[in-house]
Write an enzyme that holds these catalytic residues in place. Structure first.
Site, short mmCIF file in Angstrom:
data_model
loop_
_atom_site.label_atom_id
_atom_site.label_comp_id
_atom_site.label_asym_id
_atom_site.label_seq_id
_atom_site.Cartn_x
_atom_site.Cartn_y
_atom_site.Cartn_z
N LYS A 124 1.47 -7.15 3.63
CA LYS A 124 0.56 -6.30 4.41
C LYS A 124 1.30 -4.99 4.59
O LYS A 124 2.52 -4.98 4.69
CB LYS A 124 0.30 -6.91 5.78
CG LYS A 124 -0.53 -8.16 5.75
CD LYS A 124 -0.94 -8.48 7.16
CE LYS A 124 -1.23 -9.95 7.33
NZ LYS A 124 -1.29 -10.32 8.72
N HIS A 165 1.62 -1.32 9.58
CA HIS A 165 0.56 -0.54 10.21
C HIS A 165 1.08 0.11 11.48
O HIS A 165 2.24 -0.07 11.84
CB HIS A 165 -0.66 -1.43 10.48
CG HIS A 165 -0.35 -2.62 11.33
ND1 HIS A 165 -0.21 -2.52 12.69
CD2 HIS A 165 -0.12 -3.90 11.02
CE1 HIS A 165 0.08 -3.71 13.17
NE2 HIS A 165 0.15 -4.56 12.18
N HIS A 187 3.28 -1.53 14.09
CA HIS A 187 4.71 -1.70 13.88
C HIS A 187 5.47 -0.40 14.12
O HIS A 187 6.68 -0.41 14.24
CB HIS A 187 4.99 -2.19 12.46
CG HIS A 187 4.49 -3.58 12.22
ND1 HIS A 187 3.48 -3.85 11.34
CD2 HIS A 187 4.84 -4.76 12.78
CE1 HIS A 187 3.23 -5.15 11.35
NE2 HIS A 187 4.04 -5.72 12.22
#
Ligand code: ARG
Length: 569
Positions: A124, A127, A130
Site C-alpha cells: 500500500k 498515505h 503515516h
C-alpha cells in the site's frame, strides 16, 4: 542561563529550606516581569504563610544575597531580573560557543530510547496517515539524540497477515499486467486491491490465497516466500524515496514478520503467568481487572484457527525490544485511532506484573485533515499518496521562490527545503493530539505561524550578518549593556535548552515549534528598531552577536524538527 538559575536556586534553597532539586523555576508568564520566576505556593505551605507574604519576604532576602540579579514579588510569584549586560554576555556567549549543539546536553548518556514510527504497510502506498507518525517520530529521534540518548528508531512495517496470501497469488497470476518497475508501490497497490476483490468473488482464488498464507506462516522457503519477500523489498524501495526527501532514517527496519519466531514465547509467557485463557475457542487475556474500560475488549492472542494477530506480534516485539535494548522509554508514534490497541498492550504488561510497563508509551496524535476538515484528498479527489503531496507543495514553493527571489543561486534546492519545511512544521506546531489542518497556501505563507516564516527569519538574520561583515563592521568588543532592549529575545535564547528537555519529556515537539515562533516574534519586535549596521562599533558588535546567536538557535530548532535552515531564500 544555567549560571543564573543555579545561583537563584541555591539562594532560594538557603532561604526556604527546600532541597535545591525541589526549587522549581519557571519562565515568567509575562517577560516584562523578569527572566526567571519562582511560584511561592509550595514554599508557603512549608512555612505556613500565604504565598504573597512569602514572596515579599523572599524578595528582601534574595536582594540581600544575590549580586547582579534583582528580585521582586508579584502576588504569589517571585520574579528575578538579571542584570541586562550580564544576561546578554552570558547567554550570547553560551549560544555561540556551543554552536550546533546548543540546546542539547548529555542528560541521556547511557540510556536508550526505542521509537516505533512511520511503520507503513506493504503493498500500500504510504498515505497521509503515516505522514504524521513519520514526521513526529523522526523529530523525537533527533530531540532525544541531541540530549545524548541512544535512539533506536524502528520501522515496524506491516508485512504479515493472511492478506499477503492473496497478494502472492495476484503476483503469480497478474504480475505482467502492471508496471512494477517504474512505480512498484503503485503497481503493488493495484494487485493488492485486485486480490481483495478476487478473494470475495472467486472461491478458487480464495483457496489458493489461503494455501499461500499457510505456506508463508509455515516458514517454508519456497516460491511463496520468495514472492512475498520480493513484494516487501519493492515496497521498501518505494518508501525509501519519501524518507530521503524528508531526511529520515530508521536504525532498524523490522516488519511484523520479523517477530514471527518469537510469537510462541510471548504466548507462553502469558500462559505461564496464568493470564491466558480460552474464550469461545480463542486464546485471550482478560483485562477488566486492570482497566474497567477494557472489560468487553480482552486482548486476543490467538484466533480459533490458530492464527495470531497484530496484538500478538506487538507483544512479542515489545518483549524482544526490552530484552535487546533495556530501554529507558519505548515510544509508539501511532495515531490516536489505535488507542485501544496500546491500552490493551499496556494492560497485558500490567497483568504480567512487569515493572517496566510505565516506560511503554503510546505517543498518540490526531488526524491530518483538509481545510474543509474532511479527509485530505489529492487534487484529483482520490486518496492522497504521500509523495504526491510532497510534490504538490514543492511545486507551489518553487513558484513562490521564483517570484520572491529571482536571483537565488539554487532555487530548486531552496524550494524543496521550503516545501518540506512547510509540511513538517505544520505537523509539529500544535499539540500532537490535536488534528492538523492542511491548507496548501497557509502552510507556505512567509508571514503566519509557519515553517517558511521561521526559515525566512533565519535567512534574514544570515543576510544581516553577511552585510555587516561585507561592510567590515562588527569586529569591536561588544558593549553588552546595549542589548537591554533585547531582554525578551535573550530570555528565549537562554531557555531554549529547557524547552528541548521538556519536549523530550512530554514527547511533544510542538514545544520547540512554539518556542521558535515566540522567539521569531520577539526578534521581529527588536530588530525593527535596532539597526545593526553603521552604529557605534561596540553597539554594532553587540547587535551582531545577538543576530548570530538568534540565527543559531532558530537553525538548531528547525533542524531538530526536521526543517532545513537555508542561508538564503
Ligand atoms: N502498520 C500499522 C498501520 O499502518 C502501524 C504500526 C505501528 N506500530 C506498531 N508497533 N503497532 O496502521
Amino acid at each position: 542561563m544555567h549560571t543564573f538559575t543555579a545561583a537563584i536556586r541555591a539562594a532560594l534553597a538557603g532561604a526556604t529550606g527546600l532541597p535545591e532539586a525541589e526549587v522549581r523555576l519557571e519562565a515568567p508568564r509575562d517577560t516584562a516581569h523578569g527572566d526567571v520566576s519562582f511560584p511561592c505556593f509550595q514554599a508557603a505551605k512549608g512555612l505556613k504563610r500565604p504565598p504573597p507574604v512569602v514572596a515579599a519576604e523572599l524578595a528582601t532576602a534574595m536582594n540581600a544575597t544575590l549580586r547582579g540579579i534583582t528580585a521582586a514579588a508579584t502576588g504569589p510569584y517571585l520574579n528575578f531580573t538579571i542584570d541586562r549586560a550580564d544576561l546578554a554576555r552570558v547567554v550570547v556567549g553560551e549560544v555561540l560557543a556551543q554552536g550546533a549543539s546548543y540546546g542539547g546536553s548529555d542528560l541521556g548518556r547511557g540510556k536508550t530510547i526505542v521509537i516505533d514510527f512511520s511503520s507503513p504497510n506493504i503493498a500500500k502506498p504510504m498515505h497521509v496517515g503515516h505522514l504524521r507518525s513519520t514526521i513526529l517520530g523522526a523529530a523525537l529521534g533527533r530531540i532525544f539524540t541531541a540530549l545524548g540518548y541512544r535512539v533506536v528508531g524502528i520501522n515496524h512495517i506491516g508485512d504479515w497477515g493472511s492478506q499477503f496470501g492473496g497478494l502472492v497469488v495476484a503476483l503469480r497470476r497478474w504480475k505482467s499486467e502492471v508496471d512494477l518497475d517504474a512505480d512498484p508501490v503503485r503497481g503493488l497497490l493495484e494487485l493488492y486491491q485486485r486480490s481483495k476483490k478476487a478473494m470475495e468473488a472467486d472461491p478458487a482464488f480464495a483457496a489458493e490465497a489461503r494455501a499461500a498464507w499457510q505456506e508463508l506462516e509455515s516458514g517454508k522457503d519456497g516460491e511463496v516466500r520468495a514472492t512475498w519477500r520480493w513484494a516487501t523489498e519493492a515496497s521498501l524501495r518505494g518508501f525509501a524515496r519519501t524518507y530521503e526527501r524528508l531526511g529520515i532514517r530508521h536504525e532498524l527496519v523490522r516488519g511484523e514478520s520479523f517477530y514471527e519466531p518469537f510469537l510462541p514465547d510471548a504466548i507462553e509467557a502469558c500462559q505461564k503467568a496464568g493470564i491466558a485463557e480460552i474464550s469461545a475457542g480463542a486464546l485471550v487475556v482478560q483485562l477488566g481487572a486492570i482497566d474497567k474500560g477494557l472489560t468487553e475488549t480482552p486482548c486476543l492472542l490467538r484466533q480459533t484457527d490458530g492464527t495470531t494477530l497484530y496484538a500478538t506480534r506487538d507483544l512479542a516485539a515489545l518483549f524482544h525490544r526490552h530484552d535487546e535494548f533495556h530501554f529507558e522509554r519505548a515510544l509508539y508514534v501511532v495515531g490516536a485511532e489505535q488507542k485501544l490497541h496500546f491500552r490493551q498492550l499496556k494492560a497485558v504488561l500490567k497483568r504480567l506484573g512487569l515493572p517496566w510497563e510505565p516506560r511503554v508509551e503510546h505517543v498518540e496524535f490526531g488526524l491530518l485533515l483538509g481545510k474543509d476538515k474532511k479527509k485530505l484528498a489529492s487534487r484529483k479527489g482520490d486518496v492522497l499518496v504521500l509523495d504526491d503531496l510532497l510534490d504538490e507543495v514543492v511545486e507551489e514553493s518553487t513558484r513562490i521562490v521564483r517570484e520572491k527571489n529571482a536571483g537565488l543561486a539554487n532555487p530548486e534546492r531552496v524550494a524543496e527545503q521550503i516545501g518540506i519545511g512547510a509540511i513538517v512544521f505544520n505537523d509539529l506546531k500544535r499539540e500532537r493530539i490535536k488534528d492538523v489542518l492542511f491548507d496548501r497556501e497557509d502552510i507556505l505563507s512567509f508571514e503566519g505561524e509557519t515553517g517558511p516564516y521561521l526559515q525566512y527569519t533565519h535567512a534574514r538574520l544570515a543576510s544581516i550578518e553577511r552585510k555587516v561583515l561585507e561592510a567590515g563592521e562588527g569586529g569591536a568588543a561588544p558593549d553588552w549593556s546595549k542589548l537591554a532592549d533585547a531582554a525578551p529575545v535573550l530570555g528565549r535564547l537562554g531557555r531554549f535548552p529547557d524547552v528541548v528537555r521538556s519536549a523530550a519529556e512530554h514527547a511533544e515537539p510542538s514545544e520547540i515549534a512554539n518556542a521558535l515562533l515566540a522567539l521569531g516574534r520577539d526578534l521581529n519586535t527588536w530588530y525593527v528598531q535596532a539597526r545593526v549596521l553603521g552604529q557605534e562599533p561596540a553597539v554594532t558588535a553587540a547587535r551582531l552577536a545577538l543576530v548570530r546567536a538568534s540565527k543559531s538557535v532558530i537553525g538548531n530548532g528547525l533542524r531538530l524538527l526536521g526543517c532545513a535552515a537555508p542561508e538564503e531564500m
